[in-house]
Structures are given as structure tokens and as C-alpha cells.
Scaffold this motif. Sequence first.
Motif, mmCIF file in Angstrom:
data_model
loop_
_atom_site.group_PDB
_atom_site.id
_atom_site.type_symbol
_atom_site.label_atom_id
_atom_site.label_comp_id
_atom_site.label_asym_id
_atom_site.label_seq_id
_atom_site.Cartn_x
_atom_site.Cartn_y
_atom_site.Cartn_z
ATOM 1 N N LYS A 11 0.838 -1.198 0.000
ATOM 2 C CA LYS A 11 0.000 0.000 0.000
ATOM 3 C C LYS A 11 0.878 1.255 0.000
ATOM 4 O O LYS A 11 1.675 1.449 -0.910
ATOM 5 N N SER A 12 0.772 2.104 1.037
ATOM 6 C CA SER A 12 1.568 3.349 1.023
ATOM 7 C C SER A 12 2.988 3.145 1.529
ATOM 8 O O SER A 12 3.775 4.089 1.576
ATOM 9 N N GLY A 52 -0.549 6.865 6.741
ATOM 10 C CA GLY A 52 -0.181 5.455 6.767
ATOM 11 C C GLY A 52 -0.422 4.745 8.081
ATOM 12 O O GLY A 52 -0.007 3.595 8.248
ATOM 13 N N THR A 54 -3.269 3.596 9.323
ATOM 14 C CA THR A 54 -4.111 2.427 9.059
ATOM 15 C C THR A 54 -3.375 1.398 8.207
ATOM 16 O O THR A 54 -3.601 0.190 8.345
ATOM 17 N N THR A 55 -2.466 1.862 7.356
ATOM 18 C CA THR A 55 -1.702 0.942 6.515
ATOM 19 C C THR A 55 -0.883 -0.036 7.363
ATOM 20 O O THR A 55 -0.743 -1.210 7.012
ATOM 21 N N ASP A 58 -3.342 -2.473 8.436
ATOM 22 C CA ASP A 58 -3.734 -3.253 7.261
ATOM 23 C C ASP A 58 -2.689 -4.303 6.901
ATOM 24 O O ASP A 58 -3.024 -5.392 6.413
ATOM 25 N N ALA A 59 -1.424 -3.982 7.118
ATOM 26 C CA ALA A 59 -0.355 -4.943 6.815
ATOM 27 C C ALA A 59 -0.441 -6.157 7.729
ATOM 28 O O ALA A 59 -0.283 -7.304 7.275
ATOM 29 N N ASN A 83 -1.201 -6.062 -2.746
ATOM 30 C CA ASN A 83 -1.482 -4.632 -2.880
ATOM 31 C C ASN A 83 -0.187 -3.840 -2.696
ATOM 32 O O ASN A 83 0.074 -3.294 -1.631
ATOM 33 N N THR A 350 3.666 8.178 11.875
ATOM 34 C CA THR A 350 3.730 7.977 10.427
ATOM 35 C C THR A 350 3.634 9.338 9.745
ATOM 36 O O THR A 350 2.967 10.249 10.237
ATOM 37 N N LYS A 352 3.938 11.111 5.437
ATOM 38 C CA LYS A 352 4.136 10.887 4.005
ATOM 39 C C LYS A 352 5.257 11.787 3.507
ATOM 40 O O LYS A 352 5.337 12.961 3.870
ATOM 41 N N GLN A 357 5.086 8.067 -0.082
ATOM 42 C CA GLN A 357 5.313 6.843 0.686
ATOM 43 C C GLN A 357 5.317 7.135 2.178
ATOM 44 O O GLN A 357 5.666 8.237 2.623
ATOM 45 N N THR A 358 4.922 6.140 2.948
ATOM 46 C CA THR A 358 4.865 6.266 4.403
ATOM 47 C C THR A 358 6.248 6.111 5.020
ATOM 48 O O THR A 358 6.965 5.156 4.732
#
Length: 398
Positions: A11-12, A52, A54-55, A58-59, A83, A350, A352, A357-358
Motif C-alpha cells: 500500500k503506502s 499510513g 491504518t496501513t 492493514d499490513a 497490494n 507515520t 508521508k 510513501q509512508t
Amino acid sequence: MLVEFSINNFKSIKDSVTFSMVSGKSTNNVIKINEKLNLLSCAAIFGANASGKTTIIDAFAMMKRIVLNVDKIFLSTDEIPYNPFKLSTETENASTSFDIVFIHKGRQYKYGFEYDKNKIYDEYLFEYKTVKPTCVFDMEKAVPLNKDAYPELKEIKSKPDNYLYLWKCDQIDNEPAKNVLDFFKTMVITYDVSNTLNAQLSAYLLNNAALKEIINGYMRKADFGITDIRINNEKSDNKIDIDDIVVRHKRINEADGSTDYVDFHMNGEESYGTYKFFSSLFPILFALAQGSVVLYDELDASLHPLLLRKLFDLFRNKETNPHNAQLIISCQDVSLLDFLKDNISQICFTQKDDDGQTIFHSLDEYSGVELKKKLQDLYLLGSFDAIPRLEGFDEKAG
């Protein structure tokens, strides 16, 4: 218990980041494993919207999804959920990798894999029977399976490209593989948008008299004015939905000053904060009972900061957390920064970069942090980065 988790190209997240539950110098709010290792009981991830946070969660969810084979990968043509970071031609079709170190049933493991939607490129599992790890399998080796230490692995002859060795090992009763699967099975991952499901699961707990009393105790202590919470028994079927959850409040008779009670429906007649707190009890009580890891995206949403701190205290207190469960959340409640500064390892950020990118970092990485000052103020002033860049926001649009 989670030790650390590394993510690459998801993701990010473009370049590899590592989320660690290893405490730094402070021994506050830690789970002591041995003389050299202290693990955090709690951690919170702060950052701007879309940075990021939540990313990261999510990971964890993606690795759990793949490990537990939620998508039922059986055929060689089945695709693995994938993803990657899509804002670079270098990574949009490149492989993703996950690596996790954890302690489960008294033993430490290291497990990871690299993959894309069609193939597992690398996979490994190490078991720490002593300080030195024992390899269970490692796909990068010429002979990937350790058949001497784990003779049952002799039964594995081959596997499809899109299939994990872990699943093959589980099928022939390899204990380390089973412990990896069990660790992920007990890991709880939930989101603020999952509150309806969580409320239903919390409601099921009310059918157990002991658990009902525990839930009622927390609901009363949370100062919602609730004296009792129960399932509406008028329904004849066993299916429970959020409209079945009924809470009781004290009512005063203005004529003579006497009191009785009135029932409200949790859904629609109570505040969202009350509903959110009730829905959070299932994942939290489950984790505390199992000694597992719970990851909660935006646990702070709609909860008063003091109530959020009490949920953290459930994990920081040895009496309420005898099995060493861990709580990891993403949040925007910056007042929590000062609550957690007794061990700054608990605080992560986190942000960006200009390429989208995170970037992930812990407060531990900042030297000379003045803990006598309010971390909330330092954070909002940009001392730790991880805040939105809002230049020109108040200018006229167009």
C-alpha cells in the motif's frame, strides 16, 4: 506476544519499515521476558490523515489473511491477495514481503515470506528453542526443509508456487507451523467501521452470566448512567443484532421522588460514544482473556480521552492483564502522548514524504526530547514531523 513486524512494498509503504514492541531504556509498562528483552504492553501510532497509520494495521491484517488462507488458495491458478506501492514504476509490480517475530506458548518464532499475486518467492520459519534459532524451513536454502530436527517434514515432497510451506507443514502436524497459525488466529484486528460486528459479538458475551457481569461493570464504571445492559429476550430466535441490545437507566418520578427504571435501545437511543465503548469490549476482553495481540484502528474515535486511558490501563495493569496481552492502536487524540510518555517507546509516528510513501518512526529515535514539556504541544508544533502540511489552506480557493 508481538516482538516486531517488518513490512516492505505494501500500500503506502514502499521501503521497508519495522514496527517494534521492544521497549527502549524505560521499564515502565513492560512485559519482562528475560534480562535482555522487555516488551511493551501498549503502543499508539500518531500521524496526519492518509499518512499510513491504518496501513500499518492493514499490513498485519493482510499477513494474517494470507497465513490463515482466508482466500482458500488451493488451485495453481488462484491468486494471492496483493497490494503493492503503486506510486512508483519500481514497485507497482514488485514483490511484497512481511516478517514477524513473536512469542507464543512460551517460545519465540520468526516467520516471513515474499510474494506477489502469483508466487511465493521466499519463505522461512525459525524456532528459538534456545538463544540460537533452529531453522524449520528456509526456501533460500538448497535443502529448504530441516528434516533432521523435524522428521515429519520428510513427507513434504513439493508444493505449488502460490502455496505456503507453512500450510504443508501444518498438514503433517509440525508443531512450529501450528503455533504460527495459532498466533495469527488469536490476533484481533479491528477497525472503527467494524463497530456493528463488534457490538454483535459483545452482545453474545451477555449470554454468559459471568461475562455479563464483567461487561455491566465496565459500562457502569464508564459513567454512561447505565445500570444494566442485556439482550432483549422477547425475540424467539437465537440471532442477535444490534437492535436486541437494551440498556437500563434510572428514572425519577417527579410526583413523589420515587425511582424506577426505563429501557433504551443501544442502537439509536444511546450516544455513539456509548455504543463505541460497548462494541470495543469484545476485542479487548477477548485479547485479555487469551493473552493475544489486539490492533484497533481509531480506538480513540468518539471516546473521551480519560476513558481511552482506562482502556490502556487494562493492558498496563498486571492484575487485569495476567496473560500479557498487547494493545496497539492508531489514533488522533494527541492528549494521549503525554499519558504515554512514561515510556516513549509506546509512541510511534507515520508521515508521508513528497513521493507519497509512508515514513515510520518511534519517538525513541529522537534524541534530546524534553519530557518536562508537553509532548502534545511539541507534536502539534511539528517537532516530531508526522503532522499535515496545511500551507495555504486558509486562502481563497480557485
